[in-house]
Design an enzyme around this catalytic site. Sequence first.
Site, PDB file in Angstrom:
ATOM      1  N   PHE A 180     -10.421 -13.025  -7.279  1.00 15.27           N
ATOM      2  CA  PHE A 180      -9.632 -11.814  -7.535  1.00 15.27           C
ATOM      3  C   PHE A 180     -10.370 -10.797  -8.392  1.00 15.27           C
ATOM      4  CE2 PHE A 180      -8.519 -13.022 -11.876  1.00 15.27           C
ATOM      5  CZ  PHE A 180      -8.672 -14.395 -11.841  1.00 15.27           C
ATOM      6  N   ASP A 204      -1.672 -24.757 -23.583  1.00 19.33           N
ATOM      7  CA  ASP A 204      -2.260 -23.426 -23.450  1.00 19.33           C
ATOM      8  C   ASP A 204      -1.327 -22.485 -24.215  1.00 19.33           C
ATOM      9  OD1 ASP A 204      -2.956 -20.867 -22.786  1.00 19.33           O
ATOM     10  OD2 ASP A 204      -3.359 -21.293 -20.674  1.00 19.33           O
ATOM     11  N   TYR A 223     -24.879 -16.703 -40.442  1.00 13.43           N
ATOM     12  CA  TYR A 223     -24.950 -17.520 -39.224  1.00 13.43           C
ATOM     13  C   TYR A 223     -24.028 -18.732 -39.343  1.00 13.43           C
ATOM     14  CZ  TYR A 223     -26.620 -19.894 -35.116  1.00 13.43           C
ATOM     15  OH  TYR A 223     -26.671 -20.491 -33.891  1.00 13.43           O
ATOM     16  N   LYS A 240      -4.382 -12.236 -26.374  1.00 12.39           N
ATOM     17  CA  LYS A 240      -2.993 -11.901 -26.004  1.00 12.39           C
ATOM     18  C   LYS A 240      -2.126 -11.867 -27.269  1.00 12.39           C
ATOM     19  CE  LYS A 240      -4.739 -13.406 -21.899  1.00 12.39           C
ATOM     20  NZ  LYS A 240      -6.134 -13.862 -21.729  1.00 12.39           N
ATOM     21  N   ARG A 260      -1.209 -10.885  -8.452  1.00 10.44           N
ATOM     22  CA  ARG A 260      -1.026 -12.297  -8.792  1.00 10.44           C
ATOM     23  C   ARG A 260      -0.379 -12.971  -7.580  1.00 10.44           C
ATOM     24  NH1 ARG A 260      -3.986 -13.600 -13.492  1.00 10.44           N
ATOM     25  NH2 ARG A 260      -5.253 -13.402 -11.646  1.00 10.44           N
ATOM     26  N   PHE A 285      -3.060 -21.965 -13.832  1.00  7.65           N
ATOM     27  CA  PHE A 285      -3.613 -20.672 -14.202  1.00  7.65           C
ATOM     28  C   PHE A 285      -5.059 -20.653 -13.698  1.00  7.65           C
ATOM     29  CE2 PHE A 285      -5.729 -17.424 -16.659  1.00  7.65           C
ATOM     30  CZ  PHE A 285      -4.934 -16.356 -16.272  1.00  7.65           C
ATOM     31  N   THR A 286      -5.507 -19.468 -13.277  1.00  4.35           N
ATOM     32  CA  THR A 286      -6.778 -19.346 -12.558  1.00  4.35           C
ATOM     33  C   THR A 286      -7.957 -20.005 -13.286  1.00  4.35           C
ATOM     34  OG1 THR A 286      -6.981 -17.168 -13.561  1.00  4.35           O
ATOM     35  CG2 THR A 286      -6.066 -17.256 -11.334  1.00  4.35           C
TER      36      THR A 286
HETATM   37  N1  PM9 Z   1      -5.323 -14.270 -18.860  1.00  4.89           N
HETATM   38  C1  PM9 Z   1      -4.550 -12.251 -17.942  1.00  4.89           C
HETATM   39  O1  PM9 Z   1      -4.744 -11.074 -17.630  1.00  4.89           O
HETATM   40  C2  PM9 Z   1      -7.028 -12.512 -18.440  1.00  4.89           C
HETATM   41  C3  PM9 Z   1      -7.558 -12.144 -17.095  1.00  4.89           C
HETATM   42  S1  PM9 Z   1      -7.104 -13.176 -15.740  1.00  4.89           S
HETATM   43  C4  PM9 Z   1      -8.146 -14.553 -15.914  1.00  4.89           C
HETATM   44  O2  PM9 Z   1      -3.413 -12.775 -17.874  1.00  4.89           O
HETATM   45  C5  PM9 Z   1      -3.695 -18.025 -19.831  1.00  4.89           C
HETATM   46  C6  PM9 Z   1      -2.259 -18.353 -19.722  1.00  4.89           C
HETATM   47  C7  PM9 Z   1      -4.158 -16.743 -19.623  1.00  4.89           C
HETATM   48  C8  PM9 Z   1      -5.557 -16.473 -19.702  1.00  4.89           C
HETATM   49  C9  PM9 Z   1      -6.073 -15.205 -19.400  1.00  4.89           C
HETATM   50  C10 PM9 Z   1      -6.423 -17.548 -20.040  1.00  4.89           C
HETATM   51  C11 PM9 Z   1      -7.891 -17.333 -20.140  1.00  4.89           C
HETATM   52  C12 PM9 Z   1      -5.910 -18.790 -20.230  1.00  4.89           C
HETATM   53  N2  PM9 Z   1      -4.571 -19.016 -20.121  1.00  4.89           N
HETATM   54  O3  PM9 Z   1      -9.182 -14.545 -20.464  1.00  4.89           O
HETATM   55  O4  PM9 Z   1     -10.615 -16.469 -21.063  1.00  4.89           O
HETATM   56  O5  PM9 Z   1      -3.275 -15.790 -19.353  1.00  4.89           O
HETATM   57  O6  PM9 Z   1      -9.428 -15.261 -22.838  1.00  4.89           O
HETATM   58  O7  PM9 Z   1      -8.162 -16.645 -21.290  1.00  4.89           O
HETATM   59  C13 PM9 Z   1      -5.629 -13.042 -18.438  1.00  4.89           C
HETATM   60  P1  PM9 Z   1      -9.433 -15.673 -21.409  1.00  4.89           P
END
Ligand code: PM9
Length: 475
Positions: free
Chosen positions: A450, A216, A73, A259, A383, A125-126
Amino acid sequence: MIKNTWAEPYKIKMVEPVFMSTESHRKKAIEEAGFNTFLLKSEDVYIDLLTDSGTSAMSDRQWAGLMLGDEAYAGSRNFYSLEETINKYYGYKYVVPTHQGRGAEHIISQILISEGDVIPGNMYFTTTRLHQQLAGGKFVDVIIDEAHDPENIFPFKGNIDLEKLEDLIKEVGAERIPYVAIATTVNMAGGQPLSLANLKAVRELTDKYGIKIIHDMTRVAENAFMIQQIEEGYADKSVAEIVLEICSLTDGATMSAKKDAMVNIGGFLAVNDYDIFDQARNMVVVYEGLHTYGGLAGRDLEAMAIGISESVRDEHMHARIGQVYYLGKKLEKKGIPIVLPIGTHGVFLDAKKFLPHIPQDRFPAQTLAAELYTESGIRAMERGVVSAGRNKETGEHNYPDLELLRLTIPRRVYTQAHMDVIVEAVCNVFERRESIKGLKMTYEPKYLRFFQARFEQVKHTIPEVSLKQDALLEV
Ligand code: PM9
């Protein structure tokens, strides 16, 4: 760009069969999914270009790392291995693991942003913008104008416009700006890099006003590869060295390790300031888990550490971005309208040019996603206006200049033959583009619409009077 012949620096040890569907099966599937590719079942998909997030193939070393999971843990040895890796490759001092990128965005936004604050950044970014808003802040886009033009071939469309940034600082006051948000690369602009020259200038400007930079770093190694390829003075530096230099110019970072770092799940917040770290590791226990696991298993932390070390290798990046370029160049040669320059994590189709007869109220990129799926079983991501959400004050749709369909390439997953199939499918849709009608939104969730919105096909392509929603926060 990407001058030399390249091949994948690996060979394939295990394969996963994919589903070859019929057109009638796909027509039914997309209708049942409300014409939203997020709502399709993955088993109905042939080539999955929805996202490069959590979809990459892990290496044998990463899989072996899973077996080294220390599932205690507290104080798992995998946490220390991750911390050491982040110190070594990214240079940040303090690390708080989170279940994925948005977990880190939530924590840093709650710590640094106060009601009424303004957060400038290189395009929204969303999830990032939503967390800034939920913390009481307002995002302001200070990316260079070129980024909003899909045809402009400026090589660093991720750059900050220094004049826009300084004007904003003077207008609202430095004390209302908790940090400048810098993304490497810029996802919503089409996977565009920012240059080190620009980042150094942003650092100088923010130092002058005592403002932090939060990075980011979701695709930082991809950005570093582009710097190596095209920025003057970096041809002889390794991707790893450039990554370290980028990070050294910032005060902290949020990371979606799904990523660059090629894990199925994982992320972290990393900072250099002890007080921020102290607050973050206290907050993480409320929302994610103890500060040495942050919502992840020990094995996930180990796979992440190994993935980070693999992500900064030159030969890996050459093959990864080489594959995206291969696809982009082929589409460009066929006359398909795409965002230029080609991005690092995918090829973005310009839906406004692809379907010029469909007004933005009828969701051209969403429509194109549904058509590409029906044509071929290939799943891509909208997008455009759906992702951009609604204006918080007026309740109207935000209408971005960029109305794009992203063909996102997972890392180490598909072959060049898959890329050829994608080109053929896109060309087939392009040939019958004039017969394509738009969509009407029939269900709209409040946050990040979306992901879960539903649509119906329309008979005519006249604009819809956009529905307003109550108490809109989003985005
Ligand atoms: N990006 C993408 O497909 C995941 C689904 S869309 C919300 O591109 C950036 C630059 C991203 C990103 C996720 C996140 C969030 C932050 N910054 O999905 O929570 O491209 O791991 O990361 C998507 P998490």
